[in-house]
Motif scaffolding. Structure first.
Motif, PDB file in Angstrom:
ATOM      1  N   THR A 202      -6.325   8.439   2.405  1.00 17.96           N
ATOM      2  CA  THR A 202      -5.100   8.821   1.620  1.00 17.96           C
ATOM      3  C   THR A 202      -4.684   7.428   1.274  1.00 17.96           C
ATOM      4  O   THR A 202      -3.912   7.164   0.206  1.00 17.96           O
TER       5      THR A 202
ATOM      6  N   MET B 206      -3.864   9.287  -6.784  1.00 16.04           N
ATOM      7  CA  MET B 206      -3.706   9.636  -5.589  1.00 16.04           C
ATOM      8  C   MET B 206      -3.004  11.049  -5.544  1.00 16.04           C
ATOM      9  O   MET B 206      -2.138  11.380  -6.189  1.00 16.04           O
TER      10      MET B 206
ATOM     11  N   SER C 116       0.779  -1.322   0.078  1.00  9.78           N
ATOM     12  CA  SER C 116      -0.082  -0.005   0.042  1.00  9.78           C
ATOM     13  C   SER C 116       0.749   1.155  -0.012  1.00  9.78           C
ATOM     14  O   SER C 116       2.158   1.240   0.224  1.00  9.78           O
TER      15      SER C 116
ATOM     16  N   ARG D 264      -3.932   4.000  -0.141  1.00 10.04           N
ATOM     17  CA  ARG D 264      -4.268   3.285  -1.429  1.00 10.04           C
ATOM     18  C   ARG D 264      -3.486   1.776  -1.653  1.00 10.04           C
ATOM     19  O   ARG D 264      -2.386   1.738  -1.382  1.00 10.04           O
ATOM     20  N   GLN D 265      -4.348   0.685  -1.893  1.00 15.17           N
ATOM     21  CA  GLN D 265      -3.674  -0.678  -2.030  1.00 15.17           C
ATOM     22  C   GLN D 265      -2.954  -0.507  -3.557  1.00 15.17           C
ATOM     23  O   GLN D 265      -3.537  -0.002  -4.457  1.00 15.17           O
TER      24      GLN D 265
ATOM     25  N   VAL E 177      -1.529   4.201  -9.266  1.00 14.46           N
ATOM     26  CA  VAL E 177      -2.698   4.475  -8.622  1.00 14.46           C
ATOM     27  C   VAL E 177      -3.084   5.914  -8.562  1.00 14.46           C
ATOM     28  O   VAL E 177      -2.053   6.608  -8.560  1.00 14.46           O
TER      29      VAL E 177
END
Length: 469
Positions: A166, A193, A152, A168-169, A191
């Motif tokens: 905030t 972000m 993550s 995220r995997q 991802v």
């Protein structure tokens, strides 16, 4: 049973468990890692990666999702062996730029089977921000595959805590788990972000089973953390009870930022690594430079390794491969690299007892040649004083002075930053000025690093064309 046979049996059992667990955690096969590692399938001849995320062939280019390429096999999770010099696609093609990086220095001492059943939370500091992120994980110094069960990324909120909303995997080829081959690396899927400028990120990975030696960077000067179990989704930081001053497996963080104007890579030894500066303060000279370049949307990546040398491999001592051999991996393959600042050679004199200055300057010229072959501009530093450090001798000082004289004369780098003149004592030029000395006679203090970071000309760093040497 002898101890040696017992360890051999244990190693075999670990290998079997790792492969079985790899199948359980997403069905990943052993991916290609170069000569001697089984291939996951046939690859195309041009080595490009398409949008479906299959691994590529021999030339090492990447596809639209930014995943790394392999050395000749295919697989759903894209892993790769160490770079072999293939020309990478420019980072500007898909707006990826490195915001943080570190150089793998060797295998961590005392953990021959890694951290089975534990979570590793690496805390890193960004130079520029962006709207997307991807990370690079390395298994460079292990002879066995590494299974990552989950990973993550999150914005840090102090220590091991994540800022709300905030986390995220991370995935690899669309899956949560990945097996990184022995000697290989992998880039995560991107991802979406919001990555802050000048902020902390938490990059966490869970290693569910025993593996091999841990690829790491020992002189992080930033506190990271370990926890028991799979704590990759934890935002509180409470389970992370074991602090550490090393970065493990993580070697790069890239951001998607269409305003970014590339990255400056700082390449060197412990003085670039920041040894002697205050921990958790981001006071290394590359950090000072990053603060000056932030408004210009230019990132700074720190590829220093304490104890590193230009000419000799010191990975067994956890001081990294030689500068000449690691330059391609640690500089040329970094996303968005446009300029490199080189400060390397002191350890060739102090640790390697090199007494021929021509060999040192020849190594520095080779680094410049490699950079020019990729279109990078090179700014090189003079070697800083070490007159009060153990190992000093008049013969060693003579080599340093002769190397510096040739650097100042031109013909080694495109341009020169004179770190020697910045930090030396004007009344004893073979020593660091007392205000700039951290206390050991070699490594600068926070004040010394601040002076170094401020001495670099931003105009030189923004110039694009390499000089004709």
């Amino acid at each position: 049973m002898t101890r040696q046979r017992g360890f051999a049996l244990l190693g075999g059992l670990i290998g079997v468990v790792a492969l079985v667990c790899a199948a359980i955690f997403g069905g990943f096969g052993l991916l290609t890692a170069g000569p001697g590692v089984p291939s996951g399938g046939a690859a195309g001849s041009n080595g490009t990666t398409g949008s479906n995320g299959t691994a590529s062939g021999s030339n090492g280019t990447s596809g639209s999702n930014g995943a790394a390429t392999g050395g000749g096999g295919t697989g759903e999770a894209r892993a790769q062996a160490p770079a072999t010099g293939g020309r990478a696609a420019p980072a500007s093609a898909d707006a990826w730029t490195g915001t943080w990086a570190t150089a793998p220095a060797g295998a961590e001492k005392g953990v021959p089977y890694g951290y089975p059943g534990r979570s590793i939370r690496n805390v890193v500091h960004t130079s520029i921000g962006g709207t997307g992120v991807r990370v690079t994980l390395s298994n460079l110094y292990s002879p066995t595959p590494l299974l990552v069960g989950h990973a993550s990324v999150a914005v840090g909120a102090g220590g091991p805590r994540a800022a709300g909303g905030t986390l995220r995997q991370l995935s690899f080829g669309g899956r949560a788990a990945v097996t990184i081959p022995a000697g290989g690396q992998i880039i995560s899927d991107p991802v979406v972000m919001r990555v802050p400028y000048d902020g902390d990120l938490l990059v966490t990975l869970h290693t569910p089973v025993a593996s091999g030696p841990v690829t790491y960077h020992p002189y992080a000067l930033q506190t990271s953390y370990l926890a028991d179990g799979d704590r990759t989704r934890d935002t509180t930081g409470v389970p992370y009870t074991e602090p550490s001053r090393s970065w493990r497996y993580l070697t790069a963080v890239d951001v998607q930022n269409r305003d970014a104007r590339g990255a400056v890579v700082a390449f060197g030894d412990s003085i670039t690594d920041g040894v002697g500066s205050r921990p958790d303060a981001n006071h290394r000279w590359p950090d000072i430079l990053a603060a000056r370049l932030r408004d210009r949307d230019i990132a700074v990546l720190n590829e220093g390794i304490g104890g590193n040398r230009i000419l000799a491999d010191s990975a067994r001592d956890r001081k990294g491969a030689s500068g000449v051999s690691r330059f391609s991996r640690d500089v040329l393959e970094r996303a968005g690299a446009r300029t490199v600042v080189i400060d390397l050679g002191v350890n060739d004199i102090l640790r390697g007892a090199e007494r021929d200055p021509a060999r040192i300057t020849a190594g520095l010229r080779e680094l410049t040649r490699q950079a020019h072959a990729r279109g990078l501009r090179v700014i090189g530093s003079t070697l800083t004083p070490f007159g009060a450090y153990r190992g000093y001798s008049p013969a060693a000082e003579s080599v340093r002075e002769r190397v510096n004289a040739e650097i100042r004369a031109g013909g080694v780098f495109d341009d020169v930053v004179d770190f020697d003149r910045v930090v030396r004592d004007p009344y004893a030029p073979h020593r660091i000025r007392p205000l700039y000395d951290s206390g050991d006679g070699l490594h600068p203090s926070d004040a010394g690093y601040r002076a170094m970071g401020r001495s670099l000309s931003l105009d030189l760093l923004e110039a694009k064309a390499p000089a004709e040497l």
